[in-house]
Design a protein around this motif. Structure first.
Motif, PDB file in Angstrom:
ATOM      1  N   MET A   5       4.305  -2.411  -5.224  1.00  0.00           N
ATOM      2  CA  MET A   5       3.323  -2.709  -4.188  1.00  0.00           C
ATOM      3  C   MET A   5       2.511  -1.456  -3.897  1.00  0.00           C
ATOM      4  SD  MET A   5       2.059  -4.848  -1.970  1.00  0.00           S
ATOM      5  CE  MET A   5       3.272  -6.129  -1.660  1.00  0.00           C
ATOM      6  N   ARG A   7       0.176   0.836  -1.615  1.00  0.00           N
ATOM      7  CA  ARG A   7       0.025   1.001  -0.176  1.00  0.00           C
ATOM      8  C   ARG A   7      -1.066   2.035   0.113  1.00  0.00           C
ATOM      9  NH1 ARG A   7       4.129  -1.562   2.215  1.00  0.00           N
ATOM     10  NH2 ARG A   7       5.996  -1.953   0.981  1.00  0.00           N
ATOM     11  N   TRP A 239      -8.566  -3.541   2.654  1.00  0.00           N
ATOM     12  CA  TRP A 239      -7.168  -3.088   2.642  1.00  0.00           C
ATOM     13  C   TRP A 239      -7.034  -1.683   2.069  1.00  0.00           C
ATOM     14  CZ3 TRP A 239      -3.817  -2.165  -1.600  1.00  0.00           C
ATOM     15  CH2 TRP A 239      -2.491  -1.866  -1.224  1.00  0.00           C
ATOM     16  N   SER A 276      -2.709  -7.075  -4.064  1.00  0.00           N
ATOM     17  CA  SER A 276      -1.604  -6.221  -3.644  1.00  0.00           C
ATOM     18  C   SER A 276      -1.436  -6.158  -2.136  1.00  0.00           C
ATOM     19  CB  SER A 276      -1.827  -4.791  -4.158  1.00  0.00           C
ATOM     20  OG  SER A 276      -1.890  -4.759  -5.557  1.00  0.00           O
ATOM     21  N   PRO A 278      -0.674  -6.986   1.696  1.00  0.00           N
ATOM     22  CA  PRO A 278       0.307  -7.864   2.347  1.00  0.00           C
ATOM     23  C   PRO A 278      -0.343  -9.137   2.861  1.00  0.00           C
ATOM     24  CG  PRO A 278       0.486  -5.597   3.150  1.00  0.00           C
ATOM     25  CD  PRO A 278      -0.772  -5.676   2.344  1.00  0.00           C
ATOM     26  N   ARG A 279       0.365 -10.241   2.737  1.00  0.00           N
ATOM     27  CA  ARG A 279      -0.162 -11.526   3.200  1.00  0.00           C
ATOM     28  C   ARG A 279       0.022 -11.668   4.704  1.00  0.00           C
ATOM     29  NH1 ARG A 279      -3.368 -12.289  -0.844  1.00  0.00           N
ATOM     30  NH2 ARG A 279      -2.317 -12.580  -2.845  1.00  0.00           N
TER      31      ARG A 279
END
Length: 307
Positions: A5, A7, A239, A276, A278-279
């Motif tokens: 993931m 970030r 994001w 990538s 977050p949902r």
């Protein structure tokens, strides 16, 4: 999607000096505040104005001309450029590699535009089924692509039977007539720069800015397209750069300034960034038809032009 993931990096203040271009290592350590939109944009503009200066010099109207599509060699040059000017892209580049889908394609511009119209506002599988039926109705199964002649000689009822709406069928036949009459040609389209391409093709019923941007990126291989109306690109940018809200076009221009002259490639990585992210735990409610029409008119959805 596999892999770790990604970030966003934690925020750090930007040094006050604007005299030198930041190196990739320095950019990686800068970060962008995630909780305040305005400082984030100011930071990105300060970072990008000097980094993009050299490429901007080559973008003047005096140097305008036919845009050359991406080859494998220029795609790798684009990726190396992005590595040096925007360290936030490094994990995405490392994970996904060069986006070979952006390479310039051979073949008919008409066929690519027609398929784009067929697929607007449809799920991928549904679009594929309708496209296959349209090929069959136009007797183009052997070649696998539509021609202006095949569409203009197929009656409207046969096109509607493929699953096309009345309006989409009209868009397709209208596009076919423009090519048959020589108003649009493959050679003419390939000789257009980005601005001219957008101006000319958005005059065609059924082709909005988003469709033209996707055609320029994925068929012609134009290297410097920034699809400001694409929701995935906007979400990825929001994001990855820690923006409070979905970026407006002017914000996107600022963020992507350093990517020039390879904003198509940088934009492609924004789709990977969006995947990538977050949902949200809260599902978004489906839009009503009236709201979808309003969104389409504002450029948030592509497809049928408001009448």
């Amino acid at each position: 999607m596999t892999g770790r993931m990604l970030r966003p990096r934690p925020a750090r203040p930007l040094p006050a000096s604007r005299g030198t271009n930041p190196t990739a290592r320095n950019v990686a350590s800068m970060g962008v505040p995630a909780d305040k939109d305005a400082p984030a944009i100011e930071t990105l503009l300060v970072m990008n104005d000097t980094v993009a200066a050299t490429s901007l010099e080559s973008q003047s109207p005096a140097n305008a001309g036919p845009t050359v599509g991406l080859t494998m060699a220029t795609l790798h040059e684009a990726v190396e450029h992005l590595k040096q000017v925007d360290a936030r892209l490094l994990p995405l580049i490392e994970e996904h590699g060069p986006p070979s889908g952006l390479l310039a394609k051979e073949g008919s511009s008409f066929a690519a535009l027609a398929r784009s119209i067929i697929g607007q506002q449809l799920a991928t599988k549904a679009a594929a089924v309708i496209f296959q039926r349209t090929l069959e109705a136009c007797q183009c199964l052997d070649t696998g692509f539509l021609t202006p002649e095949s569409l203009t000689t197929t009656d409207m009822a046969a096109l509607r039977a493929c699953g096309l709406s009345q309006r989409k069928a009209e868009y397709l036949t209208g596009l076919a007539r423009l090519f048959s009459d020589g108003v649009l040609t493959n050679e003419g389209i390939q000789g257009m720069d980005d601005a001219t391409l957008t101006m000319e093709l958005t005059k065609v019923r059924g082709l909005g800015q988003w469709s033209v941007h996707m055609f320029a990126m994925f068929h012609l291989g134009h290297p410097d397209i920034l699809p400001v109306g694409d929701l995935g690109v906007r979400k990825g940018m929001q994001w990855l750069y820690g923006l409070k809200d979905l970026p407006a076009p002017e914000t996107m221009e600022g963020v992507a300034a350093a990517w020039k002259p390879y904003r198509s490639v940088g934009s492609h990585y924004m789709w990977s960034a969006a995947a990538s992210a977050p949902r949200s735990p809260n599902k978004k409610k489906a839009q009503s038809p009236a709201k979808r029409k309003k969104a389409a008119a504002a450029g948030e959805l592509d497809g049928e032009k408001p009448t």
